[in-house]
Design a protein around this motif. Structure first.
Motif, PDB file in Angstrom:
ATOM      1  N   ILE A   3      -4.700  -4.392  -4.057  1.00  0.00           N
ATOM      2  CA  ILE A   3      -4.251  -3.069  -3.593  1.00  0.00           C
ATOM      3  C   ILE A   3      -3.836  -2.236  -4.807  1.00  0.00           C
ATOM      4  O   ILE A   3      -4.250  -1.088  -4.963  1.00  0.00           O
ATOM      5  CB  ILE A   3      -3.071  -3.206  -2.596  1.00  0.00           C
ATOM      6  CG1 ILE A   3      -3.543  -3.908  -1.322  1.00  0.00           C
ATOM      7  CG2 ILE A   3      -2.464  -1.824  -2.282  1.00  0.00           C
ATOM      8  CD1 ILE A   3      -2.429  -4.243  -0.338  1.00  0.00           C
ATOM      9  N   LEU A   4      -3.022  -2.838  -5.689  1.00  0.00           N
ATOM     10  CA  LEU A   4      -2.531  -2.097  -6.863  1.00  0.00           C
ATOM     11  C   LEU A   4      -3.692  -1.664  -7.759  1.00  0.00           C
ATOM     12  O   LEU A   4      -3.676  -0.564  -8.319  1.00  0.00           O
ATOM     13  CB  LEU A   4      -1.542  -2.955  -7.654  1.00  0.00           C
ATOM     14  CG  LEU A   4      -0.242  -3.295  -6.914  1.00  0.00           C
ATOM     15  CD1 LEU A   4       0.636  -4.215  -7.765  1.00  0.00           C
ATOM     16  CD2 LEU A   4       0.522  -2.024  -6.543  1.00  0.00           C
ATOM     17  N   GLU A  19       2.071   6.469  -7.150  1.00  0.00           N
ATOM     18  CA  GLU A  19       1.003   7.305  -7.712  1.00  0.00           C
ATOM     19  C   GLU A  19       1.532   8.661  -8.179  1.00  0.00           C
ATOM     20  O   GLU A  19       0.905   9.332  -8.987  1.00  0.00           O
ATOM     21  CB  GLU A  19      -0.084   7.532  -6.660  1.00  0.00           C
ATOM     22  CG  GLU A  19      -1.220   6.558  -6.811  1.00  0.00           C
ATOM     23  CD  GLU A  19      -2.365   6.857  -5.880  1.00  0.00           C
ATOM     24  OE1 GLU A  19      -2.133   7.488  -4.831  1.00  0.00           O
ATOM     25  OE2 GLU A  19      -3.486   6.447  -6.208  1.00  0.00           O
ATOM     26  N   LYS A  20       2.694   9.044  -7.656  1.00  0.00           N
ATOM     27  CA  LYS A  20       3.235  10.376  -7.969  1.00  0.00           C
ATOM     28  C   LYS A  20       4.001  10.392  -9.286  1.00  0.00           C
ATOM     29  O   LYS A  20       4.439  11.444  -9.735  1.00  0.00           O
ATOM     30  CB  LYS A  20       4.178  10.829  -6.838  1.00  0.00           C
ATOM     31  CG  LYS A  20       3.454  11.002  -5.519  1.00  0.00           C
ATOM     32  CD  LYS A  20       4.433  11.348  -4.419  1.00  0.00           C
ATOM     33  CE  LYS A  20       3.768  11.222  -3.055  1.00  0.00           C
ATOM     34  NZ  LYS A  20       4.702  10.915  -2.000  1.00  0.00           N
ATOM     35  N   GLU A  38       0.841  -1.211   0.000  1.00  0.00           N
ATOM     36  CA  GLU A  38       0.000   0.000   0.000  1.00  0.00           C
ATOM     37  C   GLU A  38       0.878   1.264   0.000  1.00  0.00           C
ATOM     38  O   GLU A  38       0.654   2.190  -0.787  1.00  0.00           O
ATOM     39  CB  GLU A  38      -0.916  -0.023   1.231  1.00  0.00           C
ATOM     40  CG  GLU A  38      -1.806   1.212   1.385  1.00  0.00           C
ATOM     41  CD  GLU A  38      -2.842   1.370   0.272  1.00  0.00           C
ATOM     42  OE1 GLU A  38      -3.425   0.359  -0.141  1.00  0.00           O
ATOM     43  OE2 GLU A  38      -3.041   2.517  -0.203  1.00  0.00           O
ATOM     44  N   ASN A  39       1.874   1.241   0.840  1.00  0.00           N
ATOM     45  CA  ASN A  39       2.783   2.392   0.934  1.00  0.00           C
ATOM     46  C   ASN A  39       3.517   2.624  -0.397  1.00  0.00           C
ATOM     47  O   ASN A  39       3.623   3.757  -0.890  1.00  0.00           O
ATOM     48  CB  ASN A  39       3.769   2.105   2.080  1.00  0.00           C
ATOM     49  CG  ASN A  39       4.657   3.277   2.372  1.00  0.00           C
ATOM     50  OD1 ASN A  39       4.226   4.420   2.269  1.00  0.00           O
ATOM     51  ND2 ASN A  39       5.911   3.009   2.683  1.00  0.00           N
ATOM     52  N   ARG A  53      -6.517  -0.732  -6.956  1.00  0.00           N
ATOM     53  CA  ARG A  53      -7.204   0.456  -6.423  1.00  0.00           C
ATOM     54  C   ARG A  53      -6.461   1.737  -6.805  1.00  0.00           C
ATOM     55  O   ARG A  53      -7.013   2.823  -6.755  1.00  0.00           O
ATOM     56  CB  ARG A  53      -7.328   0.356  -4.895  1.00  0.00           C
ATOM     57  CG  ARG A  53      -8.324  -0.696  -4.440  1.00  0.00           C
ATOM     58  CD  ARG A  53      -8.795  -0.446  -3.017  1.00  0.00           C
ATOM     59  NE  ARG A  53      -7.812  -0.835  -2.026  1.00  0.00           N
ATOM     60  CZ  ARG A  53      -7.688  -2.074  -1.547  1.00  0.00           C
ATOM     61  NH1 ARG A  53      -8.487  -3.026  -1.970  1.00  0.00           N
ATOM     62  NH2 ARG A  53      -6.775  -2.353  -0.640  1.00  0.00           N
ATOM     63  N   HIS A  54      -5.208   1.603  -7.194  1.00  0.00           N
ATOM     64  CA  HIS A  54      -4.387   2.785  -7.509  1.00  0.00           C
ATOM     65  C   HIS A  54      -4.102   2.961  -9.004  1.00  0.00           C
ATOM     66  O   HIS A  54      -3.903   4.076  -9.451  1.00  0.00           O
ATOM     67  CB  HIS A  54      -3.031   2.695  -6.790  1.00  0.00           C
ATOM     68  CG  HIS A  54      -3.133   2.782  -5.295  1.00  0.00           C
ATOM     69  ND1 HIS A  54      -3.020   3.959  -4.611  1.00  0.00           N
ATOM     70  CD2 HIS A  54      -3.355   1.828  -4.364  1.00  0.00           C
ATOM     71  CE1 HIS A  54      -3.140   3.733  -3.310  1.00  0.00           C
ATOM     72  NE2 HIS A  54      -3.352   2.450  -3.143  1.00  0.00           N
ATOM     73  N   PHE A  55      -4.028   1.824  -9.757  1.00  0.00           N
ATOM     74  CA  PHE A  55      -3.530   1.893 -11.137  1.00  0.00           C
ATOM     75  C   PHE A  55      -4.452   1.168 -12.120  1.00  0.00           C
ATOM     76  O   PHE A  55      -5.206   0.276 -11.731  1.00  0.00           O
ATOM     77  CB  PHE A  55      -2.115   1.290 -11.212  1.00  0.00           C
ATOM     78  CG  PHE A  55      -1.188   1.834 -10.158  1.00  0.00           C
ATOM     79  CD1 PHE A  55      -0.818   3.183 -10.168  1.00  0.00           C
ATOM     80  CD2 PHE A  55      -0.713   1.031  -9.126  1.00  0.00           C
ATOM     81  CE1 PHE A  55       0.008   3.699  -9.180  1.00  0.00           C
ATOM     82  CE2 PHE A  55       0.110   1.545  -8.131  1.00  0.00           C
ATOM     83  CZ  PHE A  55       0.471   2.882  -8.161  1.00  0.00           C
ATOM     84  N   ALA A  89       2.529   1.708  -3.347  1.00  0.00           N
ATOM     85  CA  ALA A  89       1.554   2.157  -4.359  1.00  0.00           C
ATOM     86  C   ALA A  89       1.332   3.663  -4.245  1.00  0.00           C
ATOM     87  O   ALA A  89       1.252   4.376  -5.250  1.00  0.00           O
ATOM     88  CB  ALA A  89       0.240   1.401  -4.187  1.00  0.00           C
ATOM     89  N   ARG A  90       1.251   4.131  -2.993  1.00  0.00           N
ATOM     90  CA  ARG A  90       1.044   5.584  -2.791  1.00  0.00           C
ATOM     91  C   ARG A  90       2.214   6.381  -3.347  1.00  0.00           C
ATOM     92  O   ARG A  90       2.028   7.431  -3.958  1.00  0.00           O
ATOM     93  CB  ARG A  90       0.861   5.889  -1.307  1.00  0.00           C
ATOM     94  CG  ARG A  90      -0.464   5.382  -0.820  1.00  0.00           C
ATOM     95  CD  ARG A  90      -0.897   6.033   0.466  1.00  0.00           C
ATOM     96  NE  ARG A  90      -2.125   5.367   0.882  1.00  0.00           N
ATOM     97  CZ  ARG A  90      -2.422   5.039   2.106  1.00  0.00           C
ATOM     98  NH1 ARG A  90      -1.599   5.333   3.084  1.00  0.00           N
ATOM     99  NH2 ARG A  90      -3.551   4.439   2.390  1.00  0.00           N
TER     100      ARG A  90
END
Ligand SMILES: NC(=O)C1=CN([C@@H]2O[C@H](COP(=O)(O)OP(=O)(O)OC[C@H]3O[C@@H](n4cnc5c(N)ncnc54)[C@H](OP(=O)(O)O)[C@@H]3O)[C@@H](O)[C@H]2O)C=CC1
Ligand SMILES: CC(C)(CO)C(=O)C(=O)O
Length: 290
Positions: free
Chosen positions: A103-104, A84-85, A77-78, A106-108, A80-81
């Protein structure tokens, strides 16, 4: 083609080295002593490959074409955050345990699941041991990208195949890890002892039975007992990754292995007492009950 290794520990360093050797532009995202070593001394590889590489190592992700995620599951999770940048086309997890791809996702947009039986250990910061050549299975979990990762890995000489049922393959590997890893970690024995010591095999069979029931409810017919026995015999001299984590006083991936079966069993309203006990025992050791 710029390839980013997010979490350049043992596995990430090995895959990064194989990609570097094939001529790819590789960026290693690392931290702590590993980052310092990679930046000052480069990457040393021993074992099945003996080579030294000057590498680009950074503390924060950068833009790239493809990203391999090789942090431990509890760091996903960390990571992935942080990712995201920056910009990249697709991300591929090579991690153990269940839930990383969710988890991924949810971000990508483009998430590729991966399962690998390659083996790597860090001897010291900046020095990875290539311990075993294996097989790597990839599959699109969300969006696309599996073929891109397959192409680069194949070019790097990695045994790789794209499969249609990556979710099943991830759960199958988790079954093996759920049976072998916690018993070896709690009893501090090599993998082979699980089948050699009747008392340990009795516990292993019960964990396997629960995993098999969970798999069956998910629509996957897997003889977990037999599969785990085969792997324990084949890797009888191995110290499992969970045992190694415990020996080094590090956190384990138990919540993403046996914990995943406990959560699924709850969803189905079925029993997973043995998996639950293993989670609690390993957590107990992690917390310092040792
Ligand atoms: N090693 C192997 O042979 C195999 C491993 N796997 C799986 O691959 C995954 C990685 O395993 P392994 O390589 O052994 O583990 P390691 O602990 O050796 O590597 C993970 C690395 O990622 C670093 N890291 C974590 N978060 C970040 C971040 N945000 N930024 C930069 N660096 C970060 C860790 O740093 P720190 O040490 O500070 O936490 C560590 O160096 C696990 O899921 C494992 O189960 C699967 C098959 C084989
Ligand atoms: C297959 C096994 C159990 C080999 O040691 C493994 O994947 C691990 O140690 O995590």
């Amino acid at each position: 083609m710029k390839i980013q290794i997010m979490g350049a520990g043992a596995l990430g360093s090995l895959f990064g080295a194989l990609l570097l050797k094939a001529g790819f532009d590789v960026v290693f995202v690392a931290r702590g002593e590993q980052l310092k070593a990679l930046q000052s001394r480069g990457l040393e590889v021993s074992g099945l490959m003996e080579e030294h590489f000057d590498v680009t190592a950074v503390s924060e992700p950068v833009d790239a074409d493809l990203v391999f995620l090789t942090v431990k599951a509890y760091d996903t999770e960390n990571a992935a955050r942080q990712l995201e940048k920056v910009r990249f086309r697709a991300i591929c997890s090579l991690q153990n345990g269940v839930g990383n791809e969710d988890i991924l996702a949810r971000h990508f947009d483009n998430v590729v699941g991966g399962v690998t039986t390659y083996g790597a250990n860090l001897r010291e910061p900046g020095h990875v041991i290539y311990a075993g050549e294996g097989m790597t299975l990839l599959g699109n979990f969300k969006g696309s990208g599996a073929e891109d990762f397959e192409l680069v890995l194949r070019e790097a000489g990695v045994n790789v195949e794209v499969v249609e049922d990556i979710e099943r393959r991830i759960w199958e590997k988790a079954c093996i890890n759920a049976v072998i890893n916690p018993i070896t970690a709690v009893c501090r024995v090599r993998n082979g002892k699980i089948v050699e010591v009747p008392e340990l095999w009795d516990v292993a069979r019960r964990i396997a039975g629960e995993c098999r029931e969970v798999m069956s409810r998910m629509g996957y017919d897997v003889d977990v007992e037999r599969a785990a026995k085969d792997v324990a015999v084949r890797t009888s001299m191995n110290r499992s990754s969970m045992l190694q984590d415990i020996e080094k006083g590090r956190r384990t991936e138990i919540e993403f292995i046996n914990g995943a079966f406990v959560r699924k069993a709850r969803e189905f309203g079925i029993d997973a007492t043995y998996n639950e006990i293993m989670v609690k025992l390993v957590r107990g050791i992690e917390l310092g009950v040792d």
